[in-house]
Motif scaffolding. Sequence first.
Motif, PDB file in Angstrom:
ATOM      1  N   PHE A  12      30.700  33.164  33.849  1.00  0.00           N
ATOM      2  CA  PHE A  12      31.995  32.428  34.168  1.00  0.00           C
ATOM      3  C   PHE A  12      32.996  32.979  34.805  1.00  0.00           C
ATOM      4  O   PHE A  12      33.254  34.283  34.413  1.00  0.00           O
ATOM      5  CB  PHE A  12      32.487  31.917  32.782  1.00  0.00           C
ATOM      6  N   PRO A  13      33.487  32.677  35.902  1.00  0.00           N
ATOM      7  CA  PRO A  13      34.678  33.298  36.699  1.00  0.00           C
ATOM      8  C   PRO A  13      35.850  33.209  35.956  1.00  0.00           C
ATOM      9  O   PRO A  13      36.043  32.534  35.000  1.00  0.00           O
ATOM     10  CB  PRO A  13      34.524  32.567  37.917  1.00  0.00           C
ATOM     11  N   ARG A  14      36.719  34.399  36.061  1.00  0.00           N
ATOM     12  CA  ARG A  14      37.912  34.537  35.554  1.00  0.00           C
ATOM     13  C   ARG A  14      38.894  33.846  36.788  1.00  0.00           C
ATOM     14  O   ARG A  14      38.694  34.384  37.803  1.00  0.00           O
ATOM     15  CB  ARG A  14      38.276  35.812  35.126  1.00  0.00           C
ATOM     16  N   PHE A  15      39.643  33.022  36.348  1.00  0.00           N
ATOM     17  CA  PHE A  15      40.773  32.528  37.350  1.00  0.00           C
ATOM     18  C   PHE A  15      42.029  33.126  37.185  1.00  0.00           C
ATOM     19  O   PHE A  15      42.434  33.248  35.950  1.00  0.00           O
ATOM     20  CB  PHE A  15      40.715  30.949  37.137  1.00  0.00           C
ATOM     21  N   SER A  16      42.696  33.377  38.238  1.00  0.00           N
ATOM     22  CA  SER A  16      44.067  33.752  38.163  1.00  0.00           C
ATOM     23  C   SER A  16      44.888  33.199  39.463  1.00  0.00           C
ATOM     24  O   SER A  16      44.311  32.253  40.130  1.00  0.00           O
ATOM     25  CB  SER A  16      44.469  35.123  38.457  1.00  0.00           C
ATOM     26  N   VAL A  17      45.968  32.693  39.038  1.00  0.00           N
ATOM     27  CA  VAL A  17      46.753  31.716  39.941  1.00  0.00           C
ATOM     28  C   VAL A  17      48.250  32.456  40.177  1.00  0.00           C
ATOM     29  O   VAL A  17      48.934  33.184  39.643  1.00  0.00           O
ATOM     30  CB  VAL A  17      47.133  30.254  39.141  1.00  0.00           C
ATOM     31  N   MET A  18      48.621  32.524  41.488  1.00  0.00           N
ATOM     32  CA  MET A  18      49.571  33.141  41.999  1.00  0.00           C
ATOM     33  C   MET A  18      50.367  31.968  42.954  1.00  0.00           C
ATOM     34  O   MET A  18      49.986  31.383  43.850  1.00  0.00           O
ATOM     35  CB  MET A  18      49.430  34.176  43.034  1.00  0.00           C
ATOM     36  N   PRO A  19      51.766  31.800  42.632  1.00  0.00           N
ATOM     37  CA  PRO A  19      52.310  30.903  43.568  1.00  0.00           C
ATOM     38  C   PRO A  19      52.678  31.344  44.596  1.00  0.00           C
ATOM     39  O   PRO A  19      53.034  32.694  44.853  1.00  0.00           O
ATOM     40  CB  PRO A  19      53.840  30.808  42.560  1.00  0.00           C
ATOM     41  N   PRO A  31      43.767  26.547  30.578  1.00  0.00           N
ATOM     42  CA  PRO A  31      42.974  27.426  31.368  1.00  0.00           C
ATOM     43  C   PRO A  31      42.037  26.679  31.898  1.00  0.00           C
ATOM     44  O   PRO A  31      41.772  25.524  31.761  1.00  0.00           O
ATOM     45  CB  PRO A  31      42.058  28.295  30.008  1.00  0.00           C
ATOM     46  N   PHE A  32      41.312  27.387  32.831  1.00  0.00           N
ATOM     47  CA  PHE A  32      40.151  26.589  33.775  1.00  0.00           C
ATOM     48  C   PHE A  32      39.037  26.438  32.896  1.00  0.00           C
ATOM     49  O   PHE A  32      38.652  27.342  32.015  1.00  0.00           O
ATOM     50  CB  PHE A  32      39.660  27.634  34.933  1.00  0.00           C
ATOM     51  N   VAL A  33      38.370  25.200  32.960  1.00  0.00           N
ATOM     52  CA  VAL A  33      37.255  25.182  32.107  1.00  0.00           C
ATOM     53  C   VAL A  33      36.038  24.375  32.929  1.00  0.00           C
ATOM     54  O   VAL A  33      36.356  24.027  34.128  1.00  0.00           O
ATOM     55  CB  VAL A  33      37.411  24.034  30.965  1.00  0.00           C
ATOM     56  N   SER A  34      34.579  24.650  32.621  1.00  0.00           N
ATOM     57  CA  SER A  34      33.665  24.024  33.366  1.00  0.00           C
ATOM     58  C   SER A  34      33.822  22.699  33.216  1.00  0.00           C
ATOM     59  O   SER A  34      33.892  22.058  31.963  1.00  0.00           O
ATOM     60  CB  SER A  34      32.443  24.567  32.860  1.00  0.00           C
ATOM     61  N   VAL A  35      33.619  21.742  34.451  1.00  0.00           N
ATOM     62  CA  VAL A  35      33.554  20.362  34.307  1.00  0.00           C
ATOM     63  C   VAL A  35      32.211  19.980  34.907  1.00  0.00           C
ATOM     64  O   VAL A  35      31.941  18.647  35.273  1.00  0.00           O
ATOM     65  CB  VAL A  35      34.775  19.879  35.284  1.00  0.00           C
ATOM     66  N   ILE A  56      34.564  37.676  39.142  1.00  0.00           N
ATOM     67  CA  ILE A  56      33.374  37.841  38.534  1.00  0.00           C
ATOM     68  C   ILE A  56      33.065  39.451  38.432  1.00  0.00           C
ATOM     69  O   ILE A  56      32.991  39.963  39.328  1.00  0.00           O
ATOM     70  CB  ILE A  56      32.104  37.171  38.928  1.00  0.00           C
ATOM     71  N   MET A  57      32.770  39.993  37.172  1.00  0.00           N
ATOM     72  CA  MET A  57      32.330  41.068  36.880  1.00  0.00           C
ATOM     73  C   MET A  57      30.990  41.037  36.525  1.00  0.00           C
ATOM     74  O   MET A  57      30.738  40.532  35.451  1.00  0.00           O
ATOM     75  CB  MET A  57      33.095  42.007  36.095  1.00  0.00           C
ATOM     76  N   PRO A  58      29.979  41.104  37.531  1.00  0.00           N
ATOM     77  CA  PRO A  58      28.460  40.973  37.230  1.00  0.00           C
ATOM     78  C   PRO A  58      27.931  41.731  35.854  1.00  0.00           C
ATOM     79  O   PRO A  58      27.224  41.067  35.361  1.00  0.00           O
ATOM     80  CB  PRO A  58      27.764  41.406  38.558  1.00  0.00           C
ATOM     81  N   GLU A  59      28.134  43.061  35.844  1.00  0.00           N
ATOM     82  CA  GLU A  59      28.036  43.451  34.626  1.00  0.00           C
ATOM     83  C   GLU A  59      29.145  44.562  34.172  1.00  0.00           C
ATOM     84  O   GLU A  59      30.072  44.944  34.927  1.00  0.00           O
ATOM     85  CB  GLU A  59      26.619  44.577  34.878  1.00  0.00           C
ATOM     86  N   PRO A  60      29.146  44.685  32.739  1.00  0.00           N
ATOM     87  CA  PRO A  60      30.256  45.601  32.550  1.00  0.00           C
ATOM     88  C   PRO A  60      30.485  46.877  32.910  1.00  0.00           C
ATOM     89  O   PRO A  60      29.154  47.466  33.737  1.00  0.00           O
ATOM     90  CB  PRO A  60      29.724  45.997  30.979  1.00  0.00           C
ATOM     91  N   ALA A  61      31.557  47.245  33.741  1.00  0.00           N
ATOM     92  CA  ALA A  61      31.876  48.584  34.508  1.00  0.00           C
ATOM     93  C   ALA A  61      31.340  48.419  35.871  1.00  0.00           C
ATOM     94  O   ALA A  61      31.547  49.207  37.062  1.00  0.00           O
ATOM     95  CB  ALA A  61      31.139  49.638  33.923  1.00  0.00           C
ATOM     96  N   ASP A  62      30.698  46.998  36.305  1.00  0.00           N
ATOM     97  CA  ASP A  62      30.395  47.013  37.724  1.00  0.00           C
ATOM     98  C   ASP A  62      31.593  46.383  38.465  1.00  0.00           C
ATOM     99  O   ASP A  62      32.762  45.973  37.896  1.00  0.00           O
ATOM    100  CB  ASP A  62      29.496  45.962  37.924  1.00  0.00           C
ATOM    101  N   PRO A  63      31.620  46.587  39.673  1.00  0.00           N
ATOM    102  CA  PRO A  63      33.004  46.112  40.576  1.00  0.00           C
ATOM    103  C   PRO A  63      32.936  44.710  40.545  1.00  0.00           C
ATOM    104  O   PRO A  63      31.926  43.786  40.153  1.00  0.00           O
ATOM    105  CB  PRO A  63      32.475  46.580  42.276  1.00  0.00           C
ATOM    106  N   LEU A  83      35.542  27.287  46.577  1.00  0.00           N
ATOM    107  CA  LEU A  83      36.073  28.673  46.584  1.00  0.00           C
ATOM    108  C   LEU A  83      34.845  29.604  46.440  1.00  0.00           C
ATOM    109  O   LEU A  83      34.066  29.611  45.478  1.00  0.00           O
ATOM    110  CB  LEU A  83      36.829  28.954  45.276  1.00  0.00           C
ATOM    111  N   ALA A  84      34.623  30.200  47.438  1.00  0.00           N
ATOM    112  CA  ALA A  84      33.349  31.179  47.788  1.00  0.00           C
ATOM    113  C   ALA A  84      33.649  32.533  47.216  1.00  0.00           C
ATOM    114  O   ALA A  84      34.557  33.109  47.586  1.00  0.00           O
ATOM    115  CB  ALA A  84      33.002  31.158  49.212  1.00  0.00           C
ATOM    116  N   ILE A  85      32.858  32.988  46.230  1.00  0.00           N
ATOM    117  CA  ILE A  85      33.242  34.140  45.523  1.00  0.00           C
ATOM    118  C   ILE A  85      31.763  35.088  46.319  1.00  0.00           C
ATOM    119  O   ILE A  85      30.722  34.801  46.031  1.00  0.00           O
ATOM    120  CB  ILE A  85      32.935  34.302  44.188  1.00  0.00           C
ATOM    121  N   ARG A  86      32.511  36.138  46.963  1.00  0.00           N
ATOM    122  CA  ARG A  86      31.586  36.990  47.560  1.00  0.00           C
ATOM    123  C   ARG A  86      31.668  38.492  47.075  1.00  0.00           C
ATOM    124  O   ARG A  86      32.742  39.024  46.786  1.00  0.00           O
ATOM    125  CB  ARG A  86      31.664  36.935  49.040  1.00  0.00           C
TER     126      ARG A  86
END
Length: 193
Positions: A12-19, A31-35, A56-63, A83-86
Motif C-alpha cells: 500500500f503506498p503512503r500518500f502525502s499532499v503539498m499545496p 486518508p487515501f484509501v483503496s477504491v 513505497i518502501m519495498p522492504e524495511p530499510a530499503d530505499p 501516478l507512476a511510482i518508479r
Amino acid sequence: VDNVHANPFNRFPRFSVMPHGLNLIEEPAAPFVSVGGDTYGARGFTPGSYEIFASIMPEPADPVEIGSLSVKVLNEDVHAGTLAIRPGVDVRGRMSVEESLKDDVKFTNVGIRLLPLDHTPRMYAPRAQSIASNGEFIFRSVPKGKFEVVVTGLPSGLHMSAAKYAGRDVLEEGMRVDGDPPGPLEIVLTRRP
C-alpha cells in the motif's frame, strides 16, 4: 481527489499532499484509501492546486520509490490521473581531501544528503548509505529531480570546495537526476580560506 492510480508494487503506498507554492506537507482531511485494484482516493480537500506524492518502501530499510502528480481541486470530485511510482537510480561517488588534511578527516563520521531543489518535499531527501574509509559512497534509489549536495559532520575549518556530477560542476546550481546516472558524484573537501 478520487482515483489516484499507482503502479502495483504489492504494498500500500503512503500518500502525502503539498499545496503548490508551499514546501509544507499536509495530510488530507481523510486518508487515501483503496477504491479497488491499484486505485486510491481521498476526500476533504479545500479548493486549490496540490502536488500529490506516493511513496513505497519495498522492504524495511530499503530505499523509497516515489512518484508525484499535480492536481487542481475545485468544488467537485476530481480524477487526478495516473501516478507512476518508479524506482530511483543508484548514484555512486567519492569524497576526497587534499593530501595535507588526510589525517584530519574520518569519512565514516561525515554525512552526505541530496536536498531537493524542485517541488519534492525534503522528507524524501536521499542520504548516502555509508561512506567508506576511502571516501567512496552510494545513494540508493535516488528519485528523479534536482538536488543540492550537502555535507555534514566535517571537522572545524573544512568545507566542500567542489562537487561534480558526471564531470559537471553542481556546487552552485545543484545536480539533476533523471534516469541512469551518467557518472559519479565527486566531492572535494578543503580547508576554509
